[in-house]
Design a protein around this motif. Sequence first.
Motif, PDB file in Angstrom:
ATOM      1  N   VAL A 112       0.844  -1.194   0.000  1.00 24.06           N
ATOM      2  CA  VAL A 112       0.000   0.000   0.000  1.00 24.06           C
ATOM      3  C   VAL A 112       0.877   1.241   0.000  1.00 24.06           C
ATOM      4  N   GLU A 113       0.779   2.002  -1.077  1.00 27.62           N
ATOM      5  CA  GLU A 113       1.577   3.222  -1.211  1.00 27.62           C
ATOM      6  C   GLU A 113       0.837   4.415  -0.626  1.00 27.62           C
ATOM      7  N   SER A 114       1.596   5.372  -0.174  1.00 28.88           N
ATOM      8  CA  SER A 114       1.044   6.628   0.312  1.00 28.88           C
ATOM      9  C   SER A 114       2.081   7.715   0.134  1.00 28.88           C
ATOM     10  N   GLY A 115       1.648   8.974   0.306  1.00 25.31           N
ATOM     11  CA  GLY A 115       2.583  10.082   0.249  1.00 25.31           C
ATOM     12  C   GLY A 115       2.572  10.879  -1.032  1.00 25.31           C
ATOM     13  N   GLY A 116       1.805  10.426  -2.002  1.00 23.97           N
ATOM     14  CA  GLY A 116       1.727  11.178  -3.242  1.00 23.97           C
ATOM     15  C   GLY A 116       0.950  12.477  -3.049  1.00 23.97           C
ATOM     16  N   GLY A 117       0.973  13.322  -4.074  1.00 25.67           N
ATOM     17  CA  GLY A 117       0.246  14.573  -3.992  1.00 25.67           C
ATOM     18  C   GLY A 117       0.703  15.547  -5.030  1.00 25.67           C
ATOM     19  N   LEU A 118       0.318  16.803  -4.816  1.00 23.24           N
ATOM     20  CA  LEU A 118       0.650  17.890  -5.732  1.00 23.24           C
ATOM     21  C   LEU A 118       1.755  18.738  -5.123  1.00 23.24           C
ATOM     22  N   VAL A 119       2.782  18.996  -5.916  1.00 25.00           N
ATOM     23  CA  VAL A 119       3.910  19.779  -5.426  1.00 25.00           C
ATOM     24  C   VAL A 119       4.422  20.646  -6.569  1.00 25.00           C
ATOM     25  N   GLU A 176       8.081  16.548 -15.421  1.00 28.78           N
ATOM     26  CA  GLU A 176       8.125  15.252 -16.093  1.00 28.78           C
ATOM     27  C   GLU A 176       8.125  14.071 -15.122  1.00 28.78           C
ATOM     28  N   ASP A 177       8.228  14.323 -13.827  1.00 27.70           N
ATOM     29  CA  ASP A 177       8.097  13.261 -12.831  1.00 27.70           C
ATOM     30  C   ASP A 177       6.636  12.951 -12.528  1.00 27.70           C
ATOM     31  N   THR A 178       5.733  13.729 -13.090  1.00 31.13           N
ATOM     32  CA  THR A 178       4.304  13.538 -12.850  1.00 31.13           C
ATOM     33  C   THR A 178       3.825  12.218 -13.415  1.00 31.13           C
ATOM     34  N   THR A 179       3.286  11.378 -12.568  1.00 31.68           N
ATOM     35  CA  THR A 179       2.664  10.123 -12.969  1.00 31.68           C
ATOM     36  C   THR A 179       2.287   9.322 -11.724  1.00 31.68           C
ATOM     37  N   VAL A 180       1.819   8.109 -11.913  1.00 35.93           N
ATOM     38  CA  VAL A 180       1.521   7.200 -10.811  1.00 35.93           C
ATOM     39  C   VAL A 180       2.772   6.391 -10.461  1.00 35.93           C
ATOM     40  N   GLY A 213      -0.525   1.929  -6.382  1.00 32.42           N
ATOM     41  CA  GLY A 213       0.059   3.173  -6.854  1.00 32.42           C
ATOM     42  C   GLY A 213      -0.445   4.403  -6.133  1.00 32.42           C
ATOM     43  N   THR A 214       0.358   5.452  -6.218  1.00 28.11           N
ATOM     44  CA  THR A 214      -0.005   6.745  -5.666  1.00 28.11           C
ATOM     45  C   THR A 214       0.367   7.819  -6.697  1.00 28.11           C
ATOM     46  N   GLN A 215      -0.512   8.796  -6.867  1.00 32.33           N
ATOM     47  CA  GLN A 215      -0.326   9.823  -7.887  1.00 32.33           C
ATOM     48  C   GLN A 215       0.609  10.913  -7.393  1.00 32.33           C
ATOM     49  N   VAL A 216       1.568  11.254  -8.219  1.00 26.84           N
ATOM     50  CA  VAL A 216       2.460  12.394  -7.976  1.00 26.84           C
ATOM     51  C   VAL A 216       2.263  13.384  -9.112  1.00 26.84           C
ATOM     52  N   THR A 217       1.963  14.618  -8.750  1.00 27.26           N
ATOM     53  CA  THR A 217       1.771  15.665  -9.750  1.00 27.26           C
ATOM     54  C   THR A 217       2.694  16.832  -9.413  1.00 27.26           C
ATOM     55  N   VAL A 218       3.516  17.210 -10.384  1.00 31.51           N
ATOM     56  CA  VAL A 218       4.466  18.305 -10.198  1.00 31.51           C
ATOM     57  C   VAL A 218       4.069  19.431 -11.129  1.00 31.51           C
ATOM     58  N   SER A 219       3.735  20.563 -10.557  1.00 31.12           N
ATOM     59  CA  SER A 219       3.320  21.708 -11.357  1.00 31.12           C
ATOM     60  C   SER A 219       4.520  22.583 -11.691  1.00 31.12           C
ATOM     61  N   SER A 220       4.455  23.195 -12.858  1.00 35.38           N
ATOM     62  CA  SER A 220       5.579  24.035 -13.297  1.00 35.38           C
ATOM     63  C   SER A 220       5.391  25.488 -12.869  1.00 35.38           C
TER      64      SER A 220
END
Length: 121
Positions: A5-12, A89-93, A114-121
């Motif tokens: 079970v993954e955790s810790g993803g988010g928007l950064v 470009e690191d944005t993905t699951v 999986g956990t979603q990671v979204t990196v905003s520019s």
Amino acid sequence: QVQLVESGGGLVQAGGSLRLSCAASGLTFSSYKMGWFRQAPGKEREFVAAINWSGGSTYYADAVKGRFTISRDNAKNTVYLQMNRLKPEDTTVYCCAATRSSVWSSQYDYWGQGTQVTVSS
């Protein structure tokens, strides 16, 4: 049954950091090498990092080397992925996986959701 079970993803924002965790249950954690993978929609799964049983050896994809750090705590049955200097470009699951075979094999025995990671520019 085995669960990862993954955790810790988010928007950064770009340049920021996130720490992913993967908690394992139902298996002898210290007997498994652990890996992190990522997969964007429509693209092949990509190896990110892996770690051996004891944590003494680590392996990284060139795209993340120097920015990401994989570690594990066998007492907590958990593997971590510290991600620094994140890029859009690191944005993905991101998924964790467990294997008794080579870390370079695509045939890992168990996979998390999986956990979603979204990196905003």
